[in-house]
Write a protein that holds these residues in place. Structure first.
Motif, PDB file in Angstrom:
ATOM      1  N   GLY A  77      -4.941   0.489  -2.510  1.00  0.00           N
ATOM      2  CA  GLY A  77      -3.725   1.296  -2.576  1.00  0.00           C
ATOM      3  C   GLY A  77      -3.778   2.559  -1.737  1.00  0.00           C
ATOM      4  O   GLY A  77      -3.054   3.508  -2.001  1.00  0.00           O
ATOM      5  N   TYR A 122       4.863   0.556  -4.391  1.00  0.00           N
ATOM      6  CA  TYR A 122       4.183   1.811  -4.704  1.00  0.00           C
ATOM      7  C   TYR A 122       3.938   1.926  -6.205  1.00  0.00           C
ATOM      8  O   TYR A 122       4.630   1.310  -7.012  1.00  0.00           O
ATOM      9  N   ALA A 123       2.931   2.708  -6.537  1.00  0.00           N
ATOM     10  CA  ALA A 123       2.610   2.980  -7.942  1.00  0.00           C
ATOM     11  C   ALA A 123       3.331   4.254  -8.373  1.00  0.00           C
ATOM     12  O   ALA A 123       3.573   5.157  -7.559  1.00  0.00           O
ATOM     13  N   SER A 133       2.209   6.626  -9.830  1.00  0.00           N
ATOM     14  CA  SER A 133       1.334   7.785  -9.637  1.00  0.00           C
ATOM     15  C   SER A 133       1.391   8.323  -8.206  1.00  0.00           C
ATOM     16  O   SER A 133       0.692   9.290  -7.881  1.00  0.00           O
ATOM     17  N   TYR A 134       2.249   7.747  -7.345  1.00  0.00           N
ATOM     18  CA  TYR A 134       2.450   8.276  -5.994  1.00  0.00           C
ATOM     19  C   TYR A 134       2.909   9.723  -6.116  1.00  0.00           C
ATOM     20  O   TYR A 134       3.787  10.040  -6.923  1.00  0.00           O
ATOM     21  N   ASN A 158       4.266   0.265 -13.980  1.00  0.00           N
ATOM     22  CA  ASN A 158       3.649   1.161 -13.016  1.00  0.00           C
ATOM     23  C   ASN A 158       3.966   0.841 -11.554  1.00  0.00           C
ATOM     24  O   ASN A 158       3.830   1.699 -10.704  1.00  0.00           O
ATOM     25  N   ASN A 207      -1.757   5.387  -3.474  1.00  0.00           N
ATOM     26  CA  ASN A 207      -0.781   4.733  -4.340  1.00  0.00           C
ATOM     27  C   ASN A 207       0.362   4.044  -3.601  1.00  0.00           C
ATOM     28  O   ASN A 207       1.413   3.791  -4.179  1.00  0.00           O
TER      29      ASN A 207
END
Length: 157
Positions: A34, A63-64, A66-67, A110, A145
């Motif tokens: 990631g 994307y996650a 947490s980006y 997520n 991420n």
């Protein structure tokens, strides 16, 4: 009965593939762990056979949540079959709503997938192989991420 099962699966696969008649090309690349490094540009090659058609090019981003940012800057370079650069531009994709922080695109939990129109109404003047280079243009190296990136080339409706 076994042959019947294989035929049913084959028909289902063909049906799923043919569901998007506008799609000429679509490819996504998973980014290791990631992390998208600046020097890890992604390269895509696609064939154009119909020069009378008009096309749109989309960027795909997984994307996650947490980006760290609400946006993503990407640079593209499009090169034709004769190695002539056809276009180059910097794009800002909004991954999250800047006011609410709500993730944009499709997903749950997520991970989210966003497909954004990036280059519209393109005419390819020559039959052949076109290459598109996609580079992250953020101030982080690596950019964490971002799980996968890709492109989609589709005929205009």
């Amino acid at each position: 009965m076994h042959k019947l099962g294989i035929w049913v699966i084959a028909i289902m696969v063909c049906t799923l593939i043919s569901c998007d008649p506008a799609r000429v090309y679509e490819q996504n690349v998973d980014l290791p762990e990631g992390n998208w490094y600046v020097d890890n540009s992604q390269h895509f090659e696609f064939q154009i056979q119909d020069t009378t058609q008009r096309y749109d090019i989309y960027f795909n981003v997984r994307y996650a949540l947490s980006y760290e940012f609400y946006n993503l800057y990407l640079q593209h370079q499009l090169v034709g079959p004769d190695s002539t650069q056809l276009s180059s531009a910097l794009h800002e994709l909004k991954l999250l709503d800047p006011k609410t922080g709500k993730p944009l695109g499709k997903g749950s939990s997520n991970l989210f997938d966003l497909q954004a129109l990036a280059v519209k109404d393109v005419t390819f003047r020559k039959v052949g192989t076109y290459r598109l280079k996609l580079t992250q243009y953020m101030r982080r190296d690596p950019l964490a991420n971002i799980m996968a990136v890709g492109i989609r080339v589709a005929t205009k409706n």
